[in-house]
Scaffold this motif. Structure first.
Motif, mmCIF file in Angstrom:
data_model
loop_
_atom_site.group_PDB
_atom_site.id
_atom_site.type_symbol
_atom_site.label_atom_id
_atom_site.label_comp_id
_atom_site.label_asym_id
_atom_site.label_seq_id
_atom_site.Cartn_x
_atom_site.Cartn_y
_atom_site.Cartn_z
ATOM 1 N N GLU A 7 -6.485 -7.523 -0.686
ATOM 2 C CA GLU A 7 -5.654 -7.182 0.482
ATOM 3 C C GLU A 7 -4.173 -7.187 0.118
ATOM 4 N N ARG A 21 -9.157 -0.990 6.419
ATOM 5 C CA ARG A 21 -9.222 -0.561 5.029
ATOM 6 C C ARG A 21 -10.643 -0.120 4.718
ATOM 7 N N ARG A 46 -5.243 -2.654 8.466
ATOM 8 C CA ARG A 46 -4.174 -2.877 7.493
ATOM 9 C C ARG A 46 -2.909 -3.353 8.188
ATOM 10 N N LEU A 60 -4.071 -13.800 2.684
ATOM 11 C CA LEU A 60 -4.825 -12.581 2.412
ATOM 12 C C LEU A 60 -5.555 -12.711 1.076
ATOM 13 N N LEU A 66 8.213 -4.858 -0.591
ATOM 14 C CA LEU A 66 7.033 -4.016 -0.775
ATOM 15 C C LEU A 66 7.303 -2.637 -0.195
ATOM 16 N N ASP A 117 -3.655 -3.989 -1.713
ATOM 17 C CA ASP A 117 -3.762 -2.854 -0.805
ATOM 18 C C ASP A 117 -2.509 -2.720 0.054
ATOM 19 N N LEU A 118 -2.016 -3.856 0.486
ATOM 20 C CA LEU A 118 -0.790 -3.872 1.297
ATOM 21 C C LEU A 118 0.361 -3.247 0.506
ATOM 22 N N ALA A 119 0.426 -3.607 -0.781
ATOM 23 C CA ALA A 119 1.485 -3.063 -1.621
ATOM 24 C C ALA A 119 1.304 -1.560 -1.804
ATOM 25 N N TYR A 145 8.269 -2.016 3.044
ATOM 26 C CA TYR A 145 8.093 -1.915 4.490
ATOM 27 C C TYR A 145 9.350 -2.436 5.178
#
Lengths: 249, 346
Positions: free
Chosen positions: A95, A114, B209, A91, B227, A98-100, B229
């Motif tokens: 990204e 996104r 995403r 990524l 994180l 953003d994922l975090a 998840y």
């Protein structure tokens, strides 16, 4: 804010943590030091749910953390990094951030693309100074940049408590300096616990230090107090008592 | 925007307009069959290529979909749920319709079960397995064992499932004669459209995403946990989606090909599809689809010439791809395209 009482961890009969008490008030930047095998990383593992303690309690903001799953603890506002940084190489930097940042959103809402850059991501980019690398793949980052990206990912999650496991290991002198500033900055509005080996780094950036030894808290205090303590000198430096902690290269 | 959608639009026009006009009915039927496999492959591409879950038992879900559809077809042929018995039950000495069969007289139920049944099983299996952090080769072996168990179950229940022979002799679907060329052409168009729509939906998912999260789970499951998840949930949902696709493919396969039997969904067909995805390129969804169609064609073409040679060729292809071009056909074409662009730029 974070309160550990009499925490014990036993690996195959070996006491990795042997009755650790630790209290970290809100807004503090706490350094955790100790010789190899003192239990520093184990302590972090216990707080974040990776290792379950055999006895003792871990309370964070009044809630008990023992027995909770890792991702639940993260959702309560505890973030961590690892000794070996793991970023997602497939990524881009943005990204990754953003994922975090989106971990609190329900899974179904992630099925949208996104759309632009969120405030939290923007802020993390600015703080870690990775703006110019935003669209690059995380696979091309240098070691130092990866560590910063990981700290950035942590920031994007807006945690209350950050646990950093040896954030400057393997970094160049400049990178260390930059990371130290970053940590001090972050500590302004977060509670931070840093595990660190590097004495020089400690002397420059630490205020309160906890020394672990053989699974126990040995001393706690300011850098000067700690380095002056004869017990610390003994365990940390072998028996070379004349060689103060601060003089270690 | 147009550039981005051009490849898909081109393929869609070829598949929906050119192929039905140019191919004789027999060849079109074959293509419809490959496209059914391509739907399964798309699911494998999602679960394995993007999510890192090597599933060697998609045949189970394909079979569940196929058997659901076959049960409906058999019941309509036998005169509805209240009427006679399917032929193979008569041969096996079954005297009254088993309770399990009754609801499958309803087409909505049968089609629903074809998709939701596999999804439900994948959800249960995924919840059990991924929560215990079973992954990698262990997960692959588990799914393969499931495929083997499924075959044993089907063969053992002769009166319920038609045993080794499975079910065949389907004559009509929704009042349309399955032997008619026009019906088969219609079926082809349905299969191609379903594949196209699923491809678009999957591509959308992969680019969202959620898709990024899935790749992150593939590359660093433990990190994803920290994180905030739950990787088990992400994997379970993805696995269920891929199972649902396989189920739908199975339901389409039955009227197209006219048979469903344990031999079509056991360990070997499940593996063949994984090989096809690997050859096509598991990291790209289009590669997975392409792999299924190419390998399907190759199997037919080669078997027409040398009956027994195909297995060796398939094995050799798999080894070649794994050693020389691990990203498959999709990877090769991408690197050629990249080089061309580079050459033009300099």
């Amino acid at each position: 804010m974070l309160e550990l009482r009499d925490v014990q961890v036993i690996f195959d009969g070996f006491r990795a943590l042997d009755g650790v008490d630790l209290t970290v008030p809100e807004g503090e930047l706490r350094f955790l030091i100790g010789p190899n095998g003192a239990g520093k990383t184990t302590l972090i593992d216990v707080i974040t749910g990776l290792t379950r303690p055999a006895a003792g309690s871990v309370r964070f903001g009044g809630a008990d953390l023992v027995g909770r799953k890792e991702h639940e603890i993260v959702r309560m506002g505890v973030g961590r990094t690892f000794q070996t940084s793991v970023v997602f190489e497939a990524l881009t930097v943005i990204e990754n951030l953003d994922l975090a940042a989106t971990f609190r959103k329900p899974l179904w809402s992630l099925t949208r693309r996104r759309d632009g850059v969120s405030e939290a991501v923007e802020e993390a980019l600015a703080r870690t100074g990775l703006e110019e690398l935003a669209e690059r793949s995380a696979g091309v980052l240098s070691h130092g940049q990866r560590q910063w990206l990981e700290i950035g990912m942590l920031l994007a999650q807006r945690p209350k408590l950050l646990l950093l496991d040896e954030p400057v290991a393997g970094m160049s002198k400049d990178e260390r300096e930059r990371t130290g500033e970053l940590l001090t900055e972050i500590a302004d509005d977060h509670t931070v616990i840093v595990v660190e080996h590097d004495m020089d780094f400690l002397r420059r950036h630490a205020s309160v230090v906890t020394v672990l030894h053989e699974g126990k808290v040995l001393v706690e205090g300011s850098v000067d107090e700690v380095s002056a303590d004869p017990r610390v000198q003994e365990v940390y430096l072998g028996r070379r008592a004349g060689d103060a902690v601060g003089n270690r290269p | 925007m147009i550039r981005r959608h051009l490849p898909f639009a081109t393929v869609a026009v070829i598949a929906l307009v050119a192929a039905p006009l140019l191919l004789e009915p027999f060849r079109l039927g074959l293509l419809a069959k490959y496209l059914c496999y391509a739907i399964v492959a798309l699911g494998i591409g999602l679960a394995w290529g993007k999510g890192g879950m090597l599933t060697l038992g998609q045949g189970v879900f394909f079979g569940l979909g196929g058997y659901s559809m076959a049960m409906y077809l058999k019941l309509t042929e036998a005169g509805g749920a209240g009427g006679g018995l399917p032929d193979f039950m008569v041969w096996s000495g079954v005297e009254s319709l088993p309770a399990l069969w009754v609801p499958f007289g309803n087409p909505v139920f049968a089609l629903g079960m074809a998709v939701l049944g596999p999804m439900a099983i994948a959800l249960i299996l995924g919840t059990l397995v991924f929560r215990q952090r079973v992954r990698g080769a262990y997960f692959a072996i588990l799914t393969q064992a499931l495929a083997a168990a499924m075959v044993i179950l089907l063969v053992g229940q002769q009166g319920l499932t038609g045993g080794t022979n499975g079910m065949t002799n389907f004559f009509e679907l929704f009042g349309q004669d399955l032997a008619e060329d026009s019906t088969q052409r219609g079926l082809y168009l349905v299969v191609a459209s379903v594949l196209g729509l699923l491809y678009l939906a999957t591509r959308q998912l992969v680019n969202s995403r959620y898709g990024r999260l899935l790749v992150a789970v593939r590359d660093g499951e433990d990190r994803v946990r920290f994180l905030g998840y739950d990787p088990a949930l992400v994997k379970t949902v993805t696995f269920a989606i891929s199972a649902g696709m396989a189920g739908l493919a199975g339901a389409l396969f039955v009227p197209v090909v006219g048979i469903i039997s344990p031999a079509l969904l056991g360990v070997v067909p499940s593996l063949e599809l994984v090989v096809a995805v690997a050859v096509g390129g598991r990291h790209a969804l289009a590669g997975a689809v392409l792999g299924a169609v190419v390998m399907g064609y190759a199997k037919t073409a080669f078997s027409e010439q040398f009956a027994d040679g195909w297995l060796y060729l398939q094995g050799a292809l798999f080894i070649l791809v794994m050693t020389l071009a691990p990203k498959g056909i999709a990877g090769i074409s991408r690197s050629i395209a990249g080089r061309l662009r580079h050459a033009r730029a300099t």
